[in-house]
Design a protein around this motif. Structure first.
Motif: not given
Ligand code: F6R
Length: 359
Positions: A324-346
């Motif tokens: 559960f916690f390992e997946m949580l990290i993966a999910l948080q990173l995935l959304s953050m990286e997509i947001s950064i690539r979209l140039k949003n204010d994370v």
């Protein structure tokens, strides 16, 4: 203050491994769980637990509702605070009322707490901010000790809330005699491994960065999971919505065939949470159905899965909560990286505030 990280959210994702140790400090003793801040007689006369919270805190609560029933054998229900308030809920004093809140100020959760308290229920708040409004109202407070969370998208609050609730379910299990001492010891040993499970591994972060290139073009996302991985799927979808502004839905994997599978096509990305230690074959067959209908599948698992179009491989673990916690990290990173690539204010996504003090 970002200490070399690009965003507070990134810093807070990386901090989880450390703050979760603070959260457990003094609460795990050899073969026992201990909460100095609650009266050992808290469960006297209690037959039921009711949880209220909003947003990410609600997801931590929903996760714990599985644990309270599975481990402590106490009937547990949970509601979104804004719904609870106006449904004229039937409250009985054999219910322990738990609210969960990072800020301790969320208007709907605070009002739900006040309602329960004035109906004579025992109340407990799980909170990150000492001396916040909720801690002043509740009979008992358990602090999550996550430190200040600056990113609007909640990360370390969620992991620490979940750990507190897991420890609490074990504490109750011991009190109610619903757990053997060997099983309790096993769970405690697993809790001690949580800081390692919450570590950010370079390969996972790199994978999230790589996937973000294509995933920002997704026209819709389903995050699916079963058991506690269902609330985790909800949390993964909420993170993506909040900071990337892409449409995402969290769903119980077994429900997909009751409607949502009609949406499956190659532009629909399914993020499948596939833990080895919890209903693996069941989720596998749910994902196979989606793959057969051409959805693009991103599996998050320690187990190879040949039908996955993309794969985030987490470390092998022998307990579903570590997965559960390992997946949580993966999910948080995935959304953050997509947001950064979209140039949003994370850290400060549009339309959102860190603390929602209006209803
Ligand atoms: C999600 C998020 C919100 C909060 C919700 C409750 O990332 O930050 O959904 O979780 O507003 O806030 P608290 O926990 O402060 O009551």
């Amino acid at each position: 203050q970002k200490e070399g990280y690009r965003f507070f959210m990134e810093k807070e994702i990386y901090e989880q491994s450390i703050v979760v140790s603070d959260c457990m400090l003094g609460r795990i003793k050899d073969s026992e769980i201990n909460f100095d801040e609650i009266d050992p007689s808290i469960l006297d006369g209690i037959n039921e637990i009711k949880i209220c919270a909003c947003g990410t805190s609600y997801h931590a609560g929903l996760t714990s509702s599985y644990l309270f029933e599975r481990l402590s054998k106490i009937k547990c229900s949970i509601e979104v605070a804004s719904e609870f308030r106006y449904k004229e809920p039937l409250l009985t004093t054999d219910t322990l009322f738990i609210v969960i809140s990072q800020s301790g100020e969320t208007a709907d959760t605070l009002e739900a707490l006040k309602m329960a308290k004035s109906a004579g229920l025992k109340t407990l708040v799980i909170c990150n901010v000492d001396n916040s409004s909720m801690t002043r109202v509740a009979d008992y407070t358990i602090l999550t000790r996550a430190g200040i969370e600056k990113g609007v998208a909640s990360t370390k609050a969620f992991s620490t809330q979940t750990v507190v609730l897991w420890m609490l379910s074990l504490y109750f299990a011991k009190q109610r005699n619903t757990i053997s001492s060997s099983k309790l010891q096993e769970e405690i040993n697993t809790l001690r491994e949580v800081p390692l499970a919450l570590k950010v591994y370079e390969n996972i972060h790199e994978k999230a960065k790589r996937l973000s290139k294509r995933y920002l073009h997704g026209h819709g996302f389903f995050f699916i999971g079963r058991d506690v991985f269902y609330p985790l799927a909800l949390e993964g979808a909420l993170k993506l919505k909040e900071i990337s502004y892409l449409h995402a839905e969290g769903y119980p994997a077994g429900e997909m065939k009751h409607g949502p599978i009609a949406l499956a096509d190659p532009e629909l990305f399914t993020i499948a949470l596939m833990p080895k230690n919890m209903l693996y074959d069941k989720i596998k067959s749910n994902v196979e159905e989606l793959s057969a209908r051409d959805s693009t599948i991103c599996a998050i698992s320690s187990q190879d899965f040949e039908l996955a179009d993309d794969f985030i491989k987490i470390n092998d673990a022998n307990h579903y909560m570590l997965e559960f916690f390992e997946m949580l990290i993966a999910l948080q990173l995935l959304s953050m990286e997509i947001s950064i690539r979209l140039k949003n204010d994370v850290d400060m996504p549009r339309n959102l505030a860190k603390s929602v003090t209006v209803e």
